[in-house]
Design a protein around this motif. Structure first.
Motif, PDB file in Angstrom:
ATOM      1  N   THR A  28      32.887  35.023  42.993  1.00  0.00           N
ATOM      2  CA  THR A  28      33.961  35.304  43.935  1.00  0.00           C
ATOM      3  C   THR A  28      33.377  35.202  45.333  1.00  0.00           C
ATOM      4  O   THR A  28      32.396  35.868  45.654  1.00  0.00           O
ATOM      5  CB  THR A  28      34.541  36.711  43.724  1.00  0.00           C
ATOM      6  OG1 THR A  28      35.167  36.778  42.441  1.00  0.00           O
ATOM      7  CG2 THR A  28      35.578  37.034  44.796  1.00  0.00           C
ATOM      8  N   GLN A  29      33.977  34.335  46.148  1.00  0.00           N
ATOM      9  CA  GLN A  29      33.488  34.112  47.504  1.00  0.00           C
ATOM     10  C   GLN A  29      34.653  34.233  48.475  1.00  0.00           C
ATOM     11  O   GLN A  29      35.635  33.487  48.385  1.00  0.00           O
ATOM     12  CB  GLN A  29      32.866  32.723  47.613  1.00  0.00           C
ATOM     13  CG  GLN A  29      32.362  32.372  49.003  1.00  0.00           C
ATOM     14  CD  GLN A  29      31.084  33.111  49.359  1.00  0.00           C
ATOM     15  OE1 GLN A  29      30.050  32.899  48.745  1.00  0.00           O
ATOM     16  NE2 GLN A  29      31.150  33.983  50.357  1.00  0.00           N
ATOM     17  N   THR A  30      34.581  35.218  49.373  1.00  0.00           N
ATOM     18  CA  THR A  30      35.581  35.375  50.427  1.00  0.00           C
ATOM     19  C   THR A  30      34.863  35.487  51.761  1.00  0.00           C
ATOM     20  O   THR A  30      33.631  35.360  51.825  1.00  0.00           O
ATOM     21  CB  THR A  30      36.448  36.628  50.193  1.00  0.00           C
ATOM     22  OG1 THR A  30      35.665  37.806  50.454  1.00  0.00           O
ATOM     23  CG2 THR A  30      36.987  36.679  48.763  1.00  0.00           C
ATOM     24  N   SER A  31      35.614  35.751  52.817  1.00  0.00           N
ATOM     25  CA  SER A  31      34.999  35.870  54.133  1.00  0.00           C
ATOM     26  C   SER A  31      34.076  37.074  54.232  1.00  0.00           C
ATOM     27  O   SER A  31      33.179  37.108  55.086  1.00  0.00           O
ATOM     28  CB  SER A  31      36.095  35.967  55.204  1.00  0.00           C
ATOM     29  OG  SER A  31      36.897  37.112  54.977  1.00  0.00           O
ATOM     30  N   TRP A  32      34.272  38.076  53.367  1.00  0.00           N
ATOM     31  CA  TRP A  32      33.470  39.301  53.477  1.00  0.00           C
ATOM     32  C   TRP A  32      32.695  39.655  52.208  1.00  0.00           C
ATOM     33  O   TRP A  32      31.861  40.548  52.221  1.00  0.00           O
ATOM     34  CB  TRP A  32      34.369  40.490  53.842  1.00  0.00           C
ATOM     35  CG  TRP A  32      35.435  40.808  52.816  1.00  0.00           C
ATOM     36  CD1 TRP A  32      36.688  40.278  52.749  1.00  0.00           C
ATOM     37  CD2 TRP A  32      35.333  41.717  51.721  1.00  0.00           C
ATOM     38  NE1 TRP A  32      37.384  40.792  51.667  1.00  0.00           N
ATOM     39  CE2 TRP A  32      36.567  41.685  51.032  1.00  0.00           C
ATOM     40  CE3 TRP A  32      34.323  42.563  51.257  1.00  0.00           C
ATOM     41  CZ2 TRP A  32      36.823  42.459  49.896  1.00  0.00           C
ATOM     42  CZ3 TRP A  32      34.570  43.342  50.125  1.00  0.00           C
ATOM     43  CH2 TRP A  32      35.806  43.280  49.463  1.00  0.00           C
ATOM     44  N   GLY A  68      34.844  45.842  52.962  1.00  0.00           N
ATOM     45  CA  GLY A  68      34.674  46.529  51.697  1.00  0.00           C
ATOM     46  C   GLY A  68      35.936  46.575  50.875  1.00  0.00           C
ATOM     47  O   GLY A  68      36.933  45.903  51.173  1.00  0.00           O
ATOM     48  N   PHE A  69      35.865  47.375  49.819  1.00  0.00           N
ATOM     49  CA  PHE A  69      36.968  47.518  48.876  1.00  0.00           C
ATOM     50  C   PHE A  69      37.836  48.701  49.305  1.00  0.00           C
ATOM     51  O   PHE A  69      37.363  49.831  49.367  1.00  0.00           O
ATOM     52  CB  PHE A  69      36.427  47.766  47.456  1.00  0.00           C
ATOM     53  CG  PHE A  69      35.493  46.688  46.966  1.00  0.00           C
ATOM     54  CD1 PHE A  69      35.979  45.519  46.414  1.00  0.00           C
ATOM     55  CD2 PHE A  69      34.121  46.844  47.066  1.00  0.00           C
ATOM     56  CE1 PHE A  69      35.121  44.525  45.960  1.00  0.00           C
ATOM     57  CE2 PHE A  69      33.245  45.870  46.616  1.00  0.00           C
ATOM     58  CZ  PHE A  69      33.752  44.699  46.063  1.00  0.00           C
ATOM     59  N   GLY A  70      39.100  48.424  49.604  1.00  0.00           N
ATOM     60  CA  GLY A  70      40.020  49.495  49.965  1.00  0.00           C
ATOM     61  C   GLY A  70      40.336  50.392  48.783  1.00  0.00           C
ATOM     62  O   GLY A  70      39.862  50.172  47.657  1.00  0.00           O
ATOM     63  N   MET A  71      41.134  51.418  49.006  1.00  0.00           N
ATOM     64  CA  MET A  71      41.474  52.366  47.956  1.00  0.00           C
ATOM     65  C   MET A  71      42.149  51.657  46.776  1.00  0.00           C
ATOM     66  O   MET A  71      43.121  50.917  46.959  1.00  0.00           O
ATOM     67  CB  MET A  71      42.390  53.448  48.518  1.00  0.00           C
ATOM     68  CG  MET A  71      42.493  54.696  47.666  1.00  0.00           C
ATOM     69  SD  MET A  71      40.944  55.644  47.545  1.00  0.00           S
ATOM     70  CE  MET A  71      40.826  56.361  49.181  1.00  0.00           C
ATOM     71  N   HIS A  72      41.620  51.867  45.573  1.00  0.00           N
ATOM     72  CA  HIS A  72      42.148  51.206  44.377  1.00  0.00           C
ATOM     73  C   HIS A  72      41.890  52.098  43.161  1.00  0.00           C
ATOM     74  O   HIS A  72      40.997  52.953  43.179  1.00  0.00           O
ATOM     75  CB  HIS A  72      41.510  49.821  44.187  1.00  0.00           C
ATOM     76  CG  HIS A  72      40.017  49.856  44.060  1.00  0.00           C
ATOM     77  ND1 HIS A  72      39.174  49.980  45.149  1.00  0.00           N
ATOM     78  CD2 HIS A  72      39.198  49.791  42.966  1.00  0.00           C
ATOM     79  CE1 HIS A  72      37.912  49.979  44.743  1.00  0.00           C
ATOM     80  NE2 HIS A  72      37.902  49.869  43.416  1.00  0.00           N
ATOM     81  N   PRO A  73      42.668  51.918  42.080  1.00  0.00           N
ATOM     82  CA  PRO A  73      42.579  52.821  40.934  1.00  0.00           C
ATOM     83  C   PRO A  73      41.617  52.337  39.844  1.00  0.00           C
ATOM     84  O   PRO A  73      41.355  51.143  39.705  1.00  0.00           O
ATOM     85  CB  PRO A  73      44.010  52.822  40.395  1.00  0.00           C
ATOM     86  CG  PRO A  73      44.500  51.429  40.681  1.00  0.00           C
ATOM     87  CD  PRO A  73      43.850  51.034  41.996  1.00  0.00           C
ATOM     88  N   HIS A  74      41.095  53.298  39.064  1.00  0.00           N
ATOM     89  CA  HIS A  74      40.359  53.031  37.837  1.00  0.00           C
ATOM     90  C   HIS A  74      40.771  54.064  36.798  1.00  0.00           C
ATOM     91  O   HIS A  74      41.198  55.177  37.135  1.00  0.00           O
ATOM     92  CB  HIS A  74      38.843  53.140  38.048  1.00  0.00           C
ATOM     93  CG  HIS A  74      38.269  52.056  38.894  1.00  0.00           C
ATOM     94  ND1 HIS A  74      38.113  50.771  38.449  1.00  0.00           N
ATOM     95  CD2 HIS A  74      37.791  52.076  40.169  1.00  0.00           C
ATOM     96  CE1 HIS A  74      37.563  50.037  39.415  1.00  0.00           C
ATOM     97  NE2 HIS A  74      37.369  50.802  40.465  1.00  0.00           N
TER      98      HIS A  74
END
Length: 249
Positions: A28-32, A68-74
């Motif tokens: 996975t390659q994105t700008s960040w 980074g990774f914003g708020m997300h569920p697990h």
């Protein structure tokens, strides 16, 4: 020391070793974010590498500054974050908030459900290994742990990072699995015994090493599915993670 790669692969087939080269992993390659996936994850699907027993995810992530990774569920997953370089800021729905610096290990039992975010608030990129292990049952209460890892404790020896609750790992998981780390300086050796009814995944974080007759370097993984003695040799400042897992079904 050199060895023809085709010969190594053929040897792997005969001995129940499976080499997972770094460059063969999903991307996975994105700008960040630059993320390599050892197993199927997100938009990356690989029927041959969906998981390794209860080991569901090894993501090798480089997160750019102020990203980074914003708020997300697990839910119903044992999640371990090993910070290689830089630092992450963690926030979750349990009220936990803090910085995870390089060298620390963080563990989160998602259990019945948790929300969290992981953000690199520094001015330089952060490098992390994120790990998901399936729990031994569903429905545990969510919990959070974070511990420092003393570099001296892993120098040329195995250090138990994660283990079941009744054992001496730095953090604890709801599964009959153990995660070890070691840093082998140049030319040092180390061994590990893969016991009956167990399987092992060895992941190279940085550096290089020979494992029996198999050469591993940055980002490579090695799956072992039968009892055997692993001899690690000819190391070149190698940082390792070793997963001791239940037998593959």
């Amino acid at each position: 020391m050199t060895q023809d790669l085709d010969a190594v692969v053929k040897a792997n087939v005969k001995t129940n070793y499976v080499l997972r080269p770094s460059t063969a992993r999903g991307l996975t390659q994105t700008s960040w974010l630059h993320s390599r996936h050892s197993f199927s994850f997100g938009h990356y699907h690989d029927a041959l590498h969906h998981s390794f027993g209860v080991l569901r995810v090894i993501n090798d992530d480089v997160i750019q500054a102020n990203s980074g990774f914003g708020m997300h569920p697990h839910q119903d997953m044992e999640i371990i974050t090993y910070v290689v370089r830089g630092a992450l800021t963690h926030r979750d729905s349990l009220g936990q908030q803090g910085v995870i610096p390089a060298g620390d290990i963080q563990q989160m039992s998602a259990g019945t459900g948790i929300l969290h975010s992981e953000f690199n608030e520094a001015s330089e990129a952060a490098h992390i290994i994120q790990i998901w292990i399936e729990p031994d049952r569903r429905g545990y209460a969510p919990r959070y742990q974070q511990k420092p890892v003393d570099a001296a404790d892993k120098h040329n020896r195995w250090l138990l990072l994660a283990s079941p609750d009744d054992e001496s790992g730095l953090v604890h998981i709801h599964q009959n699995a153990r995660l070890y780390t070691a840093f082998l300086s140049s030319q040092q050796t180390l061994s590990f015994e893969v016991k009956p009814k167990r399987s092992v995944w060895l992941q190279v974080v940085n550096g290089s090493v020979w494992v029996n007759q198999v050469y591993l370097e940055n980002g490579d993984g090695l799956a072992i599915s039968e009892p055997t003695h692993l001899n690690l040799s000819e190391a070149k400042d190698v940082d390792l993670l070793l997963f001791d897992l239940p037998e593959l079904l």
